[in-house]
Scaffold this active site. Structure first.
Site, PDB file in Angstrom:
ATOM      1  N   VAL A  58      -5.525   1.418  -7.497  1.00  0.00           N
ATOM      2  CA  VAL A  58      -6.919   1.810  -7.260  1.00  0.00           C
ATOM      3  C   VAL A  58      -7.026   3.333  -7.220  1.00  0.00           C
ATOM      4  CG1 VAL A  58      -8.898   1.677  -5.691  1.00  0.00           C
ATOM      5  CG2 VAL A  58      -7.404  -0.303  -5.948  1.00  0.00           C
ATOM      6  N   GLY A  59      -6.095   3.986  -6.499  1.00  0.00           N
ATOM      7  CA  GLY A  59      -6.166   5.435  -6.320  1.00  0.00           C
ATOM      8  C   GLY A  59      -6.040   6.196  -7.626  1.00  0.00           C
ATOM      9  N   HIS A  61     -16.568  -7.161   4.125  1.00  0.00           N
ATOM     10  CA  HIS A  61     -15.866  -7.383   2.864  1.00  0.00           C
ATOM     11  C   HIS A  61     -14.872  -8.504   3.091  1.00  0.00           C
ATOM     12  CE1 HIS A  61     -14.394  -6.607  -1.044  1.00  0.00           C
ATOM     13  NE2 HIS A  61     -13.254  -6.084  -0.683  1.00  0.00           N
TER      14      HIS A  61
END
Ligand SMILES: NC(=O)c1ccc[n+]([C@@H]2O[C@H](COP(=O)([O-])OP(=O)(O)OC[C@H]3O[C@@H](n4cnc5c(N)ncnc54)[C@H](O)[C@@H]3O)[C@@H](O)[C@H]2O)c1
Length: 309
Positions: A13-14, A176
């Site tokens: 993701v980063g 979430h």
């Protein structure tokens, strides 16, 4: 364009978020920081070498030292371990809370004026850890979940209706996790209520698939979790902030009485601009949606209470 944006965690993701930030030219300097030696440096150098092709001028660098991230305008936190098959988000709690605590201390020391966009899971609880540890005001600690959940909902609806994703307006609120709250009453196709276009069983199937959107991908990948849509979602928030867009996006925000809830992070409609969270928008909910939101709040409070500082 701001001067510096740091992405903590140079994993899937980063690194993808850093690439998107660089390509969109949101900062003069994009810094990736990770505990693993060589990974942020190598990925950053690779991304920077795409600059002449993609046509962006900002620098991309990687580091293991927070000193190199000093004075960041925005910090996106993606550090942690990702969900493995069969693992719930809440299983991640203890490990990721320790990681996010240490990251937050470093961010506070080196970038005391930054706006934090949290991505690490379990999301709402990690936002709480970052807020507690940094002491930043709620305007500067936001969580990314609702933008992703809403994108999944919009994509599945567009598929079911065979229309452009651009014409689907929707909002997914709440925590979430399995208790997210897709607002069917506010879902429209260019202003037409979705309930006029899609029969209820099909709509319910879309909602169920949205709730399981992350797990469906984990099942395919087996050794990791989603990152293309999550990074796009985090960068949509970063862009709204650094470009002062005043976008209204569903984000995890610290509630102080909004929706009858206080003292927790939960996904609600937020106006994002250069100051970070500029306003929480309270919309009317049906009684069923209100009940679902309260359930979602309970599901966040429980793991919050388990975090040790
Ligand atoms: N909020 C959302 O909607 C959403 C969506 C997708 C993923 N996530 C979460 O984002 C996080 C990252 O996911 P990923 O797929 O990129 O995982 P990943 O394993 O690919 O990357 C995580 C990175 O964090 C690094 N890291 C670990 N401890 C660190 C520390 N103390 N400081 C700096 N870096 C550290 C690791 O070395 C690794 O490179 C996970 O917690 C995942 O559950 C959230």
């Amino acid at each position: 364009m701001v001067n510096k944006i740091t992405v903590v965690g140079a994993g899937n993701v980063g690194a993808t978020a850093a690439q998107r930030i660089a390509e969109k030219q949101l900062a003069r300097h994009v810094v990736m920081v990770d505990v693993v030696e060589g990974i942020p440096q190598g990925k950053a150098l690779d991304q920077y070498q795409s600059a002449p092709i993609e046509g962006f001028d900002g620098r991309v660098t990687g580091t293991n030292e927070y000193a190199d991230t000093a004075g960041s305008d925005v910090v996106v936190i993606t550090a942690g371990i990702a969900r493995k098959p069969g693992m719930s988000r809440d299983d991640l709690l203890a490990t990721n809370a320790g990681i996010v605590r240490q990251v937050s201390e470093s961010v506070k020391a080196t970038s005391p004026n930054a706006i934090i966009v949290m991505v690490s899971n379990p999301l709402d609880v990690m936002c709480y850890v970052a807020k507690r540890v940094t002491g930043f005001p709620r305007e500067r600690v936001l969580g990314m979940a609702g933008v992703l959940d809403t994108a999944r909902y919009r994509a599945f609806l567009a598929e079911a209706l065979d229309v452009s994703v651009r014409d689907i307006q929707a909002m997914v609120l709440g925590g979430h996790g399995d208790t997210m709250v897709p607002l069917i009453s506010y879902t429209t196709v260019s202003g037409i209520p979705v309930t006029q276009l899609l029969e209820r069983p099909k709509l319910d199937a879309v909602v169920t698939r949205t709730r399981n959107g992350g797990a469906e991908i984990v099942k395919y990948l087996k050794t990791g979790s989603a990152y293309y849509a999550p990074s796009a979602a985090a960068v949509e928030m970063v862009e709204a902030i650094v470009c002062d867009e005043k976008r209204v996006l569903p984000c995890a925000a610290w509630l102080e009485g909004e929706y009858g809830l206080s003292g927790l992070f939960l996904g609600v409609p937020c106006k994002l601009g250069r100051r970070g969270l500029e306003r929480i928008i309270e919309v009317e909910l049906t009684s069923a949606e209100r009940t679902e939101l309260a359930k979602s709040a309970d599901a966040v409070r429980e793991p919050m209470a388990a975090v040790k500082f």
